[in-house]
Design a protein around this motif. Structure first.
Motif, short mmCIF file in Angstrom:
data_model
loop_
_atom_site.label_atom_id
_atom_site.label_comp_id
_atom_site.label_asym_id
_atom_site.label_seq_id
_atom_site.Cartn_x
_atom_site.Cartn_y
_atom_site.Cartn_z
N UNK A 109 -23.70 -13.77 53.39
CA UNK A 109 -22.97 -13.94 54.84
C UNK A 109 -23.89 -13.48 55.89
N UNK A 110 -24.61 -12.35 55.65
CA UNK A 110 -25.69 -11.89 56.66
C UNK A 110 -26.68 -13.10 57.08
N UNK A 111 -27.27 -13.78 56.08
CA UNK A 111 -28.04 -14.71 56.47
C UNK A 111 -27.48 -15.95 57.34
N UNK A 112 -25.98 -16.27 56.99
CA UNK A 112 -25.25 -16.92 57.82
C UNK A 112 -25.12 -16.37 59.18
N UNK A 113 -24.91 -15.15 59.16
CA UNK A 113 -24.75 -14.47 60.67
C UNK A 113 -26.08 -14.46 61.24
N UNK A 114 -27.09 -14.57 60.70
CA UNK A 114 -28.59 -14.58 61.19
C UNK A 114 -28.63 -15.94 61.88
N UNK A 115 -28.26 -17.07 61.01
CA UNK A 115 -28.56 -18.55 61.47
C UNK A 115 -27.63 -18.60 62.72
N UNK A 116 -26.49 -18.21 62.73
CA UNK A 116 -25.55 -18.37 63.66
C UNK A 116 -26.13 -17.60 65.19
N UNK A 117 -26.80 -16.60 64.89
CA UNK A 117 -27.29 -15.85 66.19
C UNK A 117 -28.38 -16.54 66.46
N UNK A 135 -29.78 -5.91 54.50
CA UNK A 135 -30.72 -6.98 55.55
C UNK A 135 -31.81 -6.57 55.40
N UNK A 136 -32.14 -5.24 55.52
CA UNK A 136 -33.66 -4.73 55.71
C UNK A 136 -34.40 -5.51 54.35
N UNK A 137 -33.82 -5.37 53.31
CA UNK A 137 -34.58 -6.24 52.01
C UNK A 137 -34.82 -7.69 52.32
N UNK A 138 -33.99 -8.32 53.16
CA UNK A 138 -33.85 -9.63 53.36
C UNK A 138 -35.21 -9.75 54.28
N UNK A 139 -34.94 -8.93 55.36
CA UNK A 139 -36.10 -9.06 56.54
C UNK A 139 -37.61 -8.95 56.12
N UNK A 194 -34.51 -13.04 57.35
CA UNK A 194 -33.78 -12.55 58.25
C UNK A 194 -34.95 -13.02 59.56
N UNK A 195 -34.35 -13.82 60.53
CA UNK A 195 -35.10 -14.27 61.71
C UNK A 195 -35.10 -13.17 63.16
N UNK A 196 -33.63 -12.70 62.97
CA UNK A 196 -33.56 -11.94 64.41
C UNK A 196 -33.43 -10.59 64.31
N UNK A 197 -33.39 -9.99 65.11
CA UNK A 197 -33.25 -8.49 65.25
C UNK A 197 -32.00 -7.73 64.14
N UNK A 198 -32.30 -7.15 63.44
CA UNK A 198 -31.35 -6.64 62.36
C UNK A 198 -30.13 -6.03 63.13
N UNK A 199 -30.18 -5.27 64.14
CA UNK A 199 -29.17 -4.90 64.66
C UNK A 199 -28.01 -5.90 65.31
N UNK A 200 -28.66 -6.80 65.80
CA UNK A 200 -27.91 -7.93 66.53
C UNK A 200 -27.19 -8.62 65.50
N UNK A 201 -27.84 -8.92 64.25
CA UNK A 201 -27.14 -9.57 63.11
C UNK A 201 -25.99 -8.95 62.80
#
Ligand code: GLN
Length: 303
Positions: free
Chosen positions: A116-124, A167-171, A176-183
């Motif tokens: 779900x964090x990856x999906x959130x990153x895609x939407x960001x 999210x850090x591990x995926x970054x 994870x393409x965007x800023x972690x805090x924003x996602x």
């Protein structure tokens, strides 16, 4: 079918069950919810609605929102989406870290927190104003005005140790393409959406209707995507309890740690149950029992 009588009959049966689990504690704001609340709502494709108990009270839908963020991202990106997240059941807890390292930052499915964090990153990446556009997307499905709870989002953020690790591990693996805090901010907000059982069942009715919103007739996703989202709910909607839920209830669905569960019977209805006490797997204890008796008594599973 007289669902009103069936609902109260089943509720009277399950309220006598002694071990009922406990309310989610790791998000402080959720620990304040009255554990005795219980609501059910069923909406069918003929436009009929049936409610029981606290069906008109708002609660935190939490991970149930992951189906809606997946729907939006899938509609935008199409099959390309599956390069960054899988469709396999994880067999692990919703917030587990264990598979992510050896599977190189690609989450097993979009309904565990990592996915779900990856999906959130895609939407960001895809949306200009993710929080506003996501809420508009949800509002067109439920036909009322629903909102984020800033308190619940802030409460989750204050204790987000595991999600921060995920999210850090995926970054570190480049997923994870965007800023972690924003996602994370977007993710905590989408989990904080509050709905009633009635709103939730209305929102999910498009998945019983081949991807078409039953009230507006707007195509939300095509038939193939709707079928696939249902199949991911069937296999992954309840984390490491997905097999047991399928075994006992036999409908595609999704749970949240706010105690909500939504299920869909394709081409017939969508139904939401809310009872805040969770079992050891993080799924509503009485909600699951209720649905098990419901599909068993009237032979209503998809199988
Ligand atoms: N917001 C919650 C989390 O990230 C959602 C978990 C859930 O509902 N299973 O932990």
């Amino acid at each position: 079918m007289d669902f009103n009588n069936i609902f109260s009959e089943i509720y009277n049966e399950i309220k006598a069950i002694p071990s009922k689990g406990s309310v989610a504690q790791y998000i402080p704001e959720l620990a304040l919810v009255d554990p005795e609340k219980f609501g059910v709502s069923l909406v069918n494709l003929d436009g009929e609605k049936f409610h029981f108990g606290n069906a008109q009270e708002k609660f935190s839908i939490q991970s149930i929102a992951k189906v809606l963020s997946l729907t939006m991202a899938y509609e935008i990106q199409g099959e390309k989406l599956w390069e960054r997240v899988g469709v396999e059941p994880s067999g692990t807890a919703f917030n587990s870290l264990v598979q992510l390292e050896y599977e190189k930052g690609i989450p097993r499915n979009p309904f565990i927190n990592a996915g779900a964090l990856v999906i959130a990153d895609i939407l960001v990446s895809e949306l200009k104003n993710p929080k506003k556009e996501f809420l508009d997307f949800v509002n067109q499905l439920c036909h009322t005005k629903v909102a984020y709870s800033p308190q619940v989002a802030a409460s989750e953020k204050s204790c987000a140790y595991v999600n921060t690790a995920l999210i850090n591990l995926m970054k570190s693996f480049g997923n994870i393409k965007n800023d972690i805090n924003e996602v994370m901010d977007f993710y905590f907000h989408l989990c904080s959406i509050e709905m009633t059982c009635e709103e939730l069942s209305q929102t999910f009715l498009f998945l019983a209707n081949d991807g078409v919103c039953a009230l507006s007739q707007k195509v939300i996703v095509d038939q193939s995507k709707s079928k696939r989202i249902n199949s991911i709910m069937q296999l992954c909607g309840f984390y490491d309890e997905a097999g047991e839920f399928s075994f006992k209830v036999g409908l595609p669905g999704k749970s949240g740690v706010g105690g909500g569960i939504v299920v869909v019977r394709p081409h017939e209805f969508s139904m939401a149950v809310w009872s805040p006490r969770l079992n050891a797997k993080g799924n509503s204890f009485l909600g699951t029992k209720f649905l098990e008796l419901f599909t068993t008594k009237i032979d209503y599973s998809i199988f």
